[in-house]
Design a protein around this motif. Structure first.
Motif, PDB file in Angstrom:
ATOM      1  N   SER A  24     -99.473  52.108 -32.243  1.00 29.73           N
ATOM      2  CA  SER A  24     -98.507  51.212 -31.599  1.00 29.73           C
ATOM      3  C   SER A  24     -97.298  50.988 -32.489  1.00 29.73           C
ATOM      4  O   SER A  24     -96.149  50.958 -32.014  1.00 29.73           O
ATOM      5  CB  SER A  24     -99.172  49.875 -31.262  1.00 29.73           C
ATOM      6  OG  SER A  24    -100.173  50.019 -30.282  1.00 29.73           O
ATOM      7  N   ILE A  25     -97.532  50.830 -33.792  1.00 27.01           N
ATOM      8  CA  ILE A  25     -96.429  50.670 -34.736  1.00 27.01           C
ATOM      9  C   ILE A  25     -95.527  51.893 -34.703  1.00 27.01           C
ATOM     10  O   ILE A  25     -94.297  51.788 -34.649  1.00 27.01           O
ATOM     11  CB  ILE A  25     -96.964  50.435 -36.157  1.00 27.01           C
ATOM     12  CG1 ILE A  25     -97.632  49.065 -36.268  1.00 27.01           C
ATOM     13  CG2 ILE A  25     -95.842  50.556 -37.191  1.00 27.01           C
ATOM     14  CD1 ILE A  25     -98.374  48.842 -37.573  1.00 27.01           C
ATOM     15  N   ALA A  26     -96.139  53.076 -34.732  1.00 25.99           N
ATOM     16  CA  ALA A  26     -95.361  54.312 -34.743  1.00 25.99           C
ATOM     17  C   ALA A  26     -94.534  54.459 -33.472  1.00 25.99           C
ATOM     18  O   ALA A  26     -93.348  54.827 -33.534  1.00 25.99           O
ATOM     19  CB  ALA A  26     -96.294  55.510 -34.907  1.00 25.99           C
ATOM     20  N   SER A  84     -86.098  64.001 -32.406  1.00 29.37           N
ATOM     21  CA  SER A  84     -84.833  63.279 -32.487  1.00 29.37           C
ATOM     22  C   SER A  84     -85.028  61.775 -32.653  1.00 29.37           C
ATOM     23  O   SER A  84     -84.050  61.023 -32.720  1.00 29.37           O
ATOM     24  CB  SER A  84     -83.969  63.556 -31.246  1.00 29.37           C
ATOM     25  OG  SER A  84     -84.629  63.154 -30.076  1.00 29.37           O
ATOM     26  N   THR A  85     -86.299  61.326 -32.717  1.00 26.25           N
ATOM     27  CA  THR A  85     -86.559  59.914 -33.017  1.00 26.25           C
ATOM     28  C   THR A  85     -86.674  59.739 -34.526  1.00 26.25           C
ATOM     29  O   THR A  85     -86.736  60.723 -35.282  1.00 26.25           O
ATOM     30  CB  THR A  85     -87.866  59.446 -32.345  1.00 26.25           C
ATOM     31  OG1 THR A  85     -88.962  60.228 -32.842  1.00 26.25           O
ATOM     32  CG2 THR A  85     -87.789  59.592 -30.835  1.00 26.25           C
ATOM     33  N   ARG A  86     -86.689  58.486 -34.975  1.00 25.50           N
ATOM     34  CA  ARG A  86     -86.765  58.230 -36.415  1.00 25.50           C
ATOM     35  C   ARG A  86     -88.061  58.786 -36.984  1.00 25.50           C
ATOM     36  O   ARG A  86     -89.149  58.437 -36.525  1.00 25.50           O
ATOM     37  CB  ARG A  86     -86.707  56.723 -36.682  1.00 25.50           C
ATOM     38  CG  ARG A  86     -86.453  56.377 -38.141  1.00 25.50           C
ATOM     39  CD  ARG A  86     -86.391  54.885 -38.369  1.00 25.50           C
ATOM     40  NE  ARG A  86     -87.682  54.306 -38.635  1.00 25.50           N
ATOM     41  CZ  ARG A  86     -88.392  54.486 -39.749  1.00 25.50           C
ATOM     42  NH1 ARG A  86     -87.950  55.288 -40.696  1.00 25.50           N
ATOM     43  NH2 ARG A  86     -89.549  53.899 -39.919  1.00 25.50           N
ATOM     44  N   PRO A  87     -87.974  59.664 -37.995  1.00 27.02           N
ATOM     45  CA  PRO A  87     -89.197  60.280 -38.528  1.00 27.02           C
ATOM     46  C   PRO A  87     -90.014  59.307 -39.355  1.00 27.02           C
ATOM     47  O   PRO A  87     -89.489  58.414 -40.009  1.00 27.02           O
ATOM     48  CB  PRO A  87     -88.663  61.429 -39.399  1.00 27.02           C
ATOM     49  CG  PRO A  87     -87.302  60.950 -39.834  1.00 27.02           C
ATOM     50  CD  PRO A  87     -86.757  60.177 -38.657  1.00 27.02           C
ATOM     51  N   LYS A 146     -91.215  50.150 -55.147  1.00 30.75           N
ATOM     52  CA  LYS A 146     -90.541  50.450 -53.886  1.00 30.75           C
ATOM     53  C   LYS A 146     -90.727  49.317 -52.882  1.00 30.75           C
ATOM     54  O   LYS A 146     -91.727  48.598 -52.913  1.00 30.75           O
ATOM     55  CB  LYS A 146     -91.081  51.757 -53.286  1.00 30.75           C
ATOM     56  CG  LYS A 146     -90.942  52.976 -54.186  1.00 30.75           C
ATOM     57  CD  LYS A 146     -91.305  54.267 -53.468  1.00 30.75           C
ATOM     58  CE  LYS A 146     -92.759  54.341 -53.053  1.00 30.75           C
ATOM     59  NZ  LYS A 146     -93.666  54.537 -54.199  1.00 30.75           N
ATOM     60  N   GLU A 147     -89.782  49.178 -51.990  1.00 34.96           N
ATOM     61  CA  GLU A 147     -89.896  48.179 -50.924  1.00 34.96           C
ATOM     62  C   GLU A 147     -90.984  48.581 -49.931  1.00 34.96           C
ATOM     63  O   GLU A 147     -91.766  47.750 -49.472  1.00 34.96           O
ATOM     64  CB  GLU A 147     -88.565  48.011 -50.200  1.00 34.96           C
ATOM     65  CG  GLU A 147     -88.574  46.909 -49.142  1.00 34.96           C
ATOM     66  CD  GLU A 147     -87.223  46.716 -48.481  1.00 34.96           C
ATOM     67  OE1 GLU A 147     -87.046  45.693 -47.798  1.00 34.96           O
ATOM     68  OE2 GLU A 147     -86.352  47.595 -48.635  1.00 34.96           O
ATOM     69  N   PHE A 148     -91.003  49.876 -49.599  1.00 34.66           N
ATOM     70  CA  PHE A 148     -92.008  50.436 -48.701  1.00 34.66           C
ATOM     71  C   PHE A 148     -92.547  51.724 -49.322  1.00 34.66           C
ATOM     72  O   PHE A 148     -91.910  52.330 -50.180  1.00 34.66           O
ATOM     73  CB  PHE A 148     -91.410  50.733 -47.324  1.00 34.66           C
ATOM     74  CG  PHE A 148     -90.914  49.518 -46.589  1.00 34.66           C
ATOM     75  CD1 PHE A 148     -91.796  48.592 -46.058  1.00 34.66           C
ATOM     76  CD2 PHE A 148     -89.561  49.299 -46.435  1.00 34.66           C
ATOM     77  CE1 PHE A 148     -91.340  47.461 -45.381  1.00 34.66           C
ATOM     78  CE2 PHE A 148     -89.088  48.178 -45.770  1.00 34.66           C
ATOM     79  CZ  PHE A 148     -89.984  47.247 -45.243  1.00 34.66           C
ATOM     80  N   GLY A 156     -92.443  54.095 -43.459  1.00 32.32           N
ATOM     81  CA  GLY A 156     -92.795  55.439 -43.039  1.00 32.32           C
ATOM     82  C   GLY A 156     -94.266  55.614 -42.718  1.00 32.32           C
ATOM     83  O   GLY A 156     -94.972  54.672 -42.342  1.00 32.32           O
ATOM     84  N   PHE A 157     -94.717  56.831 -42.894  1.00 30.14           N
ATOM     85  CA  PHE A 157     -96.058  57.260 -42.475  1.00 30.14           C
ATOM     86  C   PHE A 157     -97.165  56.442 -43.139  1.00 30.14           C
ATOM     87  O   PHE A 157     -98.067  55.942 -42.477  1.00 30.14           O
ATOM     88  CB  PHE A 157     -96.212  58.748 -42.811  1.00 30.14           C
ATOM     89  CG  PHE A 157     -97.459  59.390 -42.296  1.00 30.14           C
ATOM     90  CD1 PHE A 157     -97.609  59.666 -40.943  1.00 30.14           C
ATOM     91  CD2 PHE A 157     -98.476  59.758 -43.155  1.00 30.14           C
ATOM     92  CE1 PHE A 157     -98.760  60.294 -40.459  1.00 30.14           C
ATOM     93  CE2 PHE A 157     -99.630  60.376 -42.686  1.00 30.14           C
ATOM     94  CZ  PHE A 157     -99.768  60.645 -41.337  1.00 30.14           C
TER      95      PHE A 157
END
Length: 224
Positions: A24-26, A84-87, A146-148, A156-157
Motif C-alpha cells: 500500500s505504501i508503494a 514513469s512513476t517515482r522509483p 541518512k534521513e531515509f 525508497g525500497f
C-alpha cells in the motif's frame, strides 16, 4: 503516465499485515490508484485461493487480472511495470542489489525474530530478545546519518519494506523490554519521520492497534 494509471490494479491484503502495508505504501508513493480488497484470513476468499494457490497468503497484486505475489516481488514489479512513476529502487545496479539485500534482511531477521518473540512467556532475557536488539542496531548502522534508507533518492525500497514494522517498535518494548529508542535511537527517529509521510500514515496501523493485535494473538496461542 496517463495510460499506465488507467491499468487496473487490485490489492488483496489484510489491514494488520505489514507485508500488505508495504505494498500500500508503494502504491501510494507511486500515485497508482487501485482497488483494495480486505481479506479475512480465517475465511480466505475464493479469489485469494485462486490467485495464490501455492501459498494461499496475502498480499496479492492483480494487474489486469494477472497475479503477482510476495510483497518484495510486488514492490519490484511496480517499479518495472510503471517506469514513469517515482522509483523505489535505485538506478545503479549495485545500489539496487544492496537495497534488495536489506529488504530481505528485514524479512529474515527482524520479522523472523519478532515471530519467535510471540512465543516468549518469561520476562528474563531470551535469545530472541538479545537477537532483536542486535538486528535493530544493525539496521541503524545501515541507516547511518541518512534521513531515509534510500539516501539521496529519499524514501525508497528499504524504507517501504521496513516501515510497517516500525509500528511494532512500541510493542517490542511493552511486551519484551526491547526499547528501540534506547537500543537504536536513530532508527526510532527514522520511523517517526516516515510517519509524517501521507503515503505511510494512511497505509499502516497505529502502534496501539499492533499492541492489541499482538496481545490477542498471544492469547489465541495460549501464551497469555
Amino acid at each position: 503516465m496517463a495510460g499506465e494509471k488507467n491499468v487496473g490494479l487490485v490489492l488483496l491484503s489484510s489491514s494488520m499485515s505489514p507485508f500488505g502495508q508495504r505494498c500500500s505504501i508503494a502504491l501510494a508513493e507511486k500515485g497508482l490508484p487501485h482497488e483494495y480488497v480486505e481479506e479475512d484470513l480465517a475465511a480466505k476468499s475464493d479469489l485469494l485461493l485462486r490467485s495464490n494457490p501455492i501459498y494461499k497468503q496475502i498480499p496479492v497484486l492483480l494487474h489486469d487480472g494477472r497475479t503477482v505475489i510476495e510483497s518484495l516481488i510486488i514492490l519490484q514489479y511496480l517499479d518495472e511495470a510503471f517506469p514513469s512513476t517515482r522509483p523505489l529502487l535505485p538506478a545503479d545496479p549495485y545500489e539496487r542489489a544492496r537495497a534488495r539485500f536489506w529488504a530481505d534482511y528485514v524479512d529474515k531477521k527482524l520479522y523472523g525474530c519478532a515471530s519467535r518473540l510471540y512465543m516468549v512467556k518469561e520476562e528474563p532475557q531470551t535469545p530472541a530478545k538479545v537477537e532483536m536488539a542486535e538486528v535493530l542496531k544493525t539496521l541503524e548502522g545501515e541507516l547511518g546519518g541518512k534521513e531515509f534508507f534510500g539516501g539521496e533518492q529519499g524514501f525508497g525500497f528499504v524504507d517501504a519494506a521496513l516501515m510497517p514494522f516500525a509500528t511494532w517498535f512500541e510493542s517490542f518494548d511493552r511486551y519484551w523490554g526491547v526499547g528501540v529508542a534506547e537500543v537504536a535511537p536513530k532508527l526510532a527517529a527514522w520511523g517517526a519521520r516516515c510517519m509524517e509521510k501521507e503515503s505511510v500514515s494512511k497505509s499502516v496501523c497505529s502502534p496501539k492497534e499492533v499492541y492489541d493485535f499482538i496481545g490477542q494473538t498471544r492469547k489465541n496461542l495460549g501464551i497469555e
